[in-house]
Write a protein that holds these residues in place. Sequence first.
Motif, mmCIF file in Angstrom:
data_model
loop_
_atom_site.group_PDB
_atom_site.id
_atom_site.type_symbol
_atom_site.label_atom_id
_atom_site.label_comp_id
_atom_site.label_asym_id
_atom_site.label_seq_id
_atom_site.Cartn_x
_atom_site.Cartn_y
_atom_site.Cartn_z
ATOM 1 N N MET A 87 0.850 -1.198 0.000
ATOM 2 C CA MET A 87 0.000 0.000 0.000
ATOM 3 C C MET A 87 0.881 1.242 0.000
ATOM 4 O O MET A 87 2.075 1.157 0.245
ATOM 5 C CB MET A 87 -0.936 -0.002 1.207
ATOM 6 C CG MET A 87 -0.222 0.037 2.522
ATOM 7 S SD MET A 87 -1.402 -0.106 3.884
ATOM 8 C CE MET A 87 -1.976 -1.783 3.710
ATOM 9 N N HIS A 88 0.255 2.384 -0.282
ATOM 10 C CA HIS A 88 1.018 3.619 -0.498
ATOM 11 C C HIS A 88 0.560 4.743 0.420
ATOM 12 O O HIS A 88 -0.630 4.893 0.684
ATOM 13 C CB HIS A 88 0.891 4.037 -1.963
ATOM 14 C CG HIS A 88 1.397 2.960 -2.871
ATOM 15 N ND1 HIS A 88 2.727 2.813 -3.171
ATOM 16 C CD2 HIS A 88 0.758 1.914 -3.470
ATOM 17 C CE1 HIS A 88 2.892 1.745 -3.931
ATOM 18 N NE2 HIS A 88 1.706 1.177 -4.121
ATOM 19 N N SER A 89 1.528 5.520 0.877
ATOM 20 C CA SER A 89 1.234 6.697 1.694
ATOM 21 C C SER A 89 1.559 7.939 0.859
ATOM 22 O O SER A 89 1.963 7.819 -0.300
ATOM 23 C CB SER A 89 2.096 6.701 2.963
ATOM 24 O OG SER A 89 3.437 7.074 2.646
ATOM 25 N N SER B 173 4.699 8.623 -1.439
ATOM 26 C CA SER B 173 4.745 8.535 -2.910
ATOM 27 C C SER B 173 3.425 9.078 -3.448
ATOM 28 O O SER B 173 3.165 10.275 -3.317
ATOM 29 C CB SER B 173 5.077 7.120 -3.401
ATOM 30 O OG SER B 173 4.146 6.158 -2.966
ATOM 31 N N ASP B 174 2.548 8.226 -4.002
ATOM 32 C CA ASP B 174 1.332 8.757 -4.625
ATOM 33 C C ASP B 174 0.050 8.434 -3.863
ATOM 34 O O ASP B 174 -1.038 8.533 -4.407
ATOM 35 C CB ASP B 174 1.209 8.281 -6.078
ATOM 36 C CG ASP B 174 1.117 6.760 -6.181
ATOM 37 O OD1 ASP B 174 1.367 6.076 -5.165
ATOM 38 O OD2 ASP B 174 0.796 6.260 -7.266
ATOM 39 N N GLY B 175 0.188 8.060 -2.578
ATOM 40 C CA GLY B 175 -0.998 7.856 -1.757
ATOM 41 C C GLY B 175 -1.451 9.177 -1.157
ATOM 42 O O GLY B 175 -0.764 10.194 -1.269
ATOM 43 N N ASP C 212 5.947 2.311 -0.384
ATOM 44 C CA ASP C 212 5.818 3.402 -1.354
ATOM 45 C C ASP C 212 6.661 3.168 -2.601
ATOM 46 O O ASP C 212 7.680 2.488 -2.559
ATOM 47 C CB ASP C 212 6.142 4.735 -0.670
ATOM 48 C CG ASP C 212 4.918 5.263 0.057
ATOM 49 O OD1 ASP C 212 3.905 5.494 -0.624
ATOM 50 O OD2 ASP C 212 4.959 5.400 1.298
ATOM 51 N N HIS C 213 6.187 3.753 -3.705
ATOM 52 C CA HIS C 213 6.878 3.609 -4.994
ATOM 53 C C HIS C 213 8.297 4.167 -4.890
ATOM 54 O O HIS C 213 8.495 5.281 -4.399
ATOM 55 C CB HIS C 213 6.146 4.418 -6.075
ATOM 56 C CG HIS C 213 4.769 3.922 -6.374
ATOM 57 N ND1 HIS C 213 4.524 2.712 -6.962
ATOM 58 C CD2 HIS C 213 3.554 4.489 -6.168
ATOM 59 C CE1 HIS C 213 3.217 2.552 -7.130
ATOM 60 N NE2 HIS C 213 2.600 3.610 -6.638
ATOM 61 N N ALA C 214 9.269 3.414 -5.403
ATOM 62 C CA ALA C 214 10.647 3.900 -5.369
ATOM 63 C C ALA C 214 11.418 3.454 -6.596
ATOM 64 O O ALA C 214 11.140 2.411 -7.185
ATOM 65 C CB ALA C 214 11.346 3.399 -4.103
ATOM 66 N N ALA D 197 -3.539 -0.197 -1.730
ATOM 67 C CA ALA D 197 -4.356 0.977 -1.380
ATOM 68 C C ALA D 197 -3.569 2.267 -1.580
ATOM 69 O O ALA D 197 -2.365 2.335 -1.327
ATOM 70 C CB ALA D 197 -4.799 0.872 0.082
ATOM 71 N N HIS D 198 -4.285 3.296 -2.054
ATOM 72 C CA HIS D 198 -3.705 4.632 -2.200
ATOM 73 C C HIS D 198 -4.472 5.682 -1.392
ATOM 74 O O HIS D 198 -3.982 6.777 -1.186
ATOM 75 C CB HIS D 198 -3.681 5.059 -3.670
ATOM 76 C CG HIS D 198 -2.625 4.379 -4.497
ATOM 77 N ND1 HIS D 198 -2.645 3.036 -4.781
ATOM 78 C CD2 HIS D 198 -1.505 4.867 -5.100
ATOM 79 C CE1 HIS D 198 -1.580 2.721 -5.532
ATOM 80 N NE2 HIS D 198 -0.883 3.818 -5.735
ATOM 81 N N THR D 199 -5.710 5.358 -0.987
ATOM 82 C CA THR D 199 -6.527 6.382 -0.328
ATOM 83 C C THR D 199 -7.601 5.736 0.556
ATOM 84 O O THR D 199 -7.710 4.508 0.617
ATOM 85 C CB THR D 199 -7.150 7.324 -1.394
ATOM 86 O OG1 THR D 199 -7.738 8.442 -0.726
ATOM 87 C CG2 THR D 199 -8.218 6.624 -2.219
HETATM 88 ZN ZN LIG Z 1 0.684 4.091 -6.947
#
Ligand SMILES: [Zn+2]
Length: 226
Positions: free
Chosen positions: A9-11, A14-16, A39-41, A179-181
């Motif tokens: 999942m993302h916070s 990155s793009d969350g 997070d995307h890296a 999850a992003h949101t």
């Molecule tokens: Zn993403």
Amino acid sequence: MDKIYDFHMHSFLSDGDLLPSEIARRTYVLGHRAVAVTDHADASNLPEIVRSLVKVSDSLLKQMGDFLLIPGVELTHVPPRSIPQLAKEARRAGAEIVVVHGETPVEPVREGTNEEACSCTDVDILAHPGLISERAVLAARANGIFLELSFRGGHCLGNGWVAKLAREAGASLLVNSDAHTVGDHLTPEDAIKIAMGAGLPRAQAESVVFENPRSLLRKRGISLPV
Ligand SMILES: [Zn+2]
Ligand SMILES: [Zn+2]
């Protein structure tokens, strides 16, 4: 129902949309025992992202009862040959779960990403592998890498294929939200539905949802607070 786990999942690192602390609180309330924020890296941001996630994970430890926030990373759209090096770097920086952004049906992820990820023992999870090859699935099994069934729209189009090949080859599956949101995180009922919707009989779906995450935690030596 038993508590669940979600390792992708993302916070807003990155793009969350959410702070890691809000993700922790929301997933705890939904019935999670542990989540990894991944997070995307790529080479531009990897150490900074991981360091921030290690910091927040340390700060929450023992503040949330038996819940654990795990620092991770998702290597995303990186050239396949750089995966081993970046996965090593992520581990050195403190990432406890390393995810690779697989060849989803809905993005132009570079061909070869699935096979490279499944051959790299520093990788834990190949996310949304799409129409993955049998060769890559066999490599995943040999290297103990988990293949993901995704809750995310678009990415989930490959779930049935991934489950079929993993069952045939004896590779391990996990259900993750990506999850992003708000609204993207799983409940235990959602997780079972995704596994069964991918074609798994209930008993196997339950073992993917409740047991496989624990075997990944054991493999990485991650202990849950009690
Ligand atoms: Zn993403
Ligand atoms: Zn993701």
